[in-house]
Design an enzyme around this catalytic site. Structure first.
Site, PDB file in Angstrom:
ATOM      1  CG  ASP A   1       2.399   2.796  -1.339  1.00 52.98           C
ATOM      2  OD1 ASP A   1       2.237   1.616  -0.971  1.00 52.98           O
ATOM      3  OD2 ASP A   1       3.191   3.582  -0.779  1.00 52.98           O
TER       4      ASP A   1
ATOM      5  CG  ASP B   1       2.476   1.312   4.880  1.00 49.40           C
ATOM      6  OD1 ASP B   1       2.085   1.626   6.020  1.00 49.40           O
ATOM      7  OD2 ASP B   1       2.208   0.226   4.349  1.00 49.40           O
TER       8      ASP B   1
ATOM      9  CB  SER C   1      -1.199  -1.359   0.694  1.00 50.65           C
ATOM     10  OG  SER C   1      -0.290  -1.338   1.771  1.00 50.65           O
ATOM     11  N   GLY C   2       1.439  -3.153   0.049  1.00 48.53           N
ATOM     12  CA  GLY C   2       2.167  -4.268   0.613  1.00 48.53           C
ATOM     13  C   GLY C   2       1.934  -4.379   2.105  1.00 48.53           C
TER      14      GLY C   2
ATOM     15  CE  LYS D   1       2.034  -1.760  -3.463  1.00 46.16           C
ATOM     16  NZ  LYS D   1       2.690  -0.554  -2.941  1.00 46.16           N
TER      17      LYS D   1
ATOM     18  CG  ASP E   1       6.661   5.716  -0.554  1.00 44.95           C
ATOM     19  OD1 ASP E   1       7.561   5.653   0.305  1.00 44.95           O
ATOM     20  OD2 ASP E   1       5.746   4.892  -0.612  1.00 44.95           O
TER      21      ASP E   1
ATOM     22  CG  ASN F   1       6.347  -1.904  -2.825  1.00 42.85           C
ATOM     23  OD1 ASN F   1       6.579  -0.707  -2.680  1.00 42.85           O
ATOM     24  ND2 ASN F   1       5.478  -2.549  -2.073  1.00 42.85           N
TER      25      ASN F   1
END
Length: 236
Positions: A30, A32, A120-121, A169, A192, A195
């Site tokens: 991930d 962020d 990543s979102g 993802k 973390d 999602n």
């Protein structure tokens, strides 16, 4: 059963002793608050004067309180309408930092022959730059629509779909496994937030980094103190 290493800030659950990094072929990160120290969307929102509103939605989504991640993301991106692209560059230049241990862990993974990907979102504006900076093999994230140098508040569709959420993802991780001719058991997923759970649940090793409680409770390895390179204390 959970095995806490006393005073270490590492929490292990169902991890077989003697695992080696070289036992794996893929690691998916991930972005962020995992690879980097900030939530990029929240920082860009400051330029739009709506950071508190966006940050509250981000926090709720990462805790798992908002079940429709796609709708939540659309709401947050809509608030960015009119923000100049220069504001994104300022976030990258002035606020975005790699989390401790990132470069050490990625270098170790690359030496061990793992394919390193970023899912990543967040947005390609940042993931593309991180891919080049860290020498990552692939990414999947969202594209902000830009007109006349400013954000429109919309996302652009991509060949694989409209929004990279938890399900995307997971799909990206599985696609990479298939392309490599490996099973998901040979993949590591690191995140973390809520999602990240979908990809963490299919990977052979799931790693939570300074994560939300929901994620920390389900991960096989939880790094609660120190940098991402602490994973190397678990995988020799």
């Amino acid at each position: 059963m959970t095995d806490k290493l006393p005073g270490s800030g590492l929490q292990l659950r169902g991890v077989a002793p003697g695992l080696r990094l070289a036992d794996f072929r893929l690691i998916a990160f991930d972005m962020d608050s995992t690879l980097i120290n900030i939530e990029t969307l929240d920082e860009v929102a400051e330029a739009a004067g709506c950071k508190a509103q966006v940050a509250a939605l981000t926090e709720a989504a990462m805790r798992g309180d908002i079940t429709d991640y796609k709708d939540s993301l659309r709401q947050r991106v809509a608030l960015l309408r009119g923000v100049p692209v220069s504001a994104l560059q300022a976030v990258y230049d002035q606020r975005l930092q790699l989390n401790p241990g990132v470069e050490t862990l990625i270098a170790a993974c690359q030496r061990a022959g793992l394919r390193c990907i970023l899912v990543s979102g967040g947005f390609t504006f940042f993931t593309d730059r991180l891919q080049q900076r860290l020498g990552l093999d692939d990414t999947r994230s969202n594209v902000l629509e830009i007109e006349n140098g400013r954000l429109t508040g919309r996302l652009l569709p991509q060949p694989w779909g409209d929004i990279c959420d938890g399900e995307q993802k997971r799909i990206k991780l599985l696609e990479c496994c298939a392309a490599l001719g490996i099973t998901p058991a040979q993949a590591i997923a690191v995140g973390d937030g809520a999602n990240d759970l979908a990809m963490m649940q299919v990977a052979g090793l799931s790693v939570a980094y300074h994560a939300k409680p929901l994620v920390r409770q389900q991960a096989m390895v939880a790094i609660n103190e120190g940098g991402l390179d602490r994973l190397l204390e678990v995988l020799r």
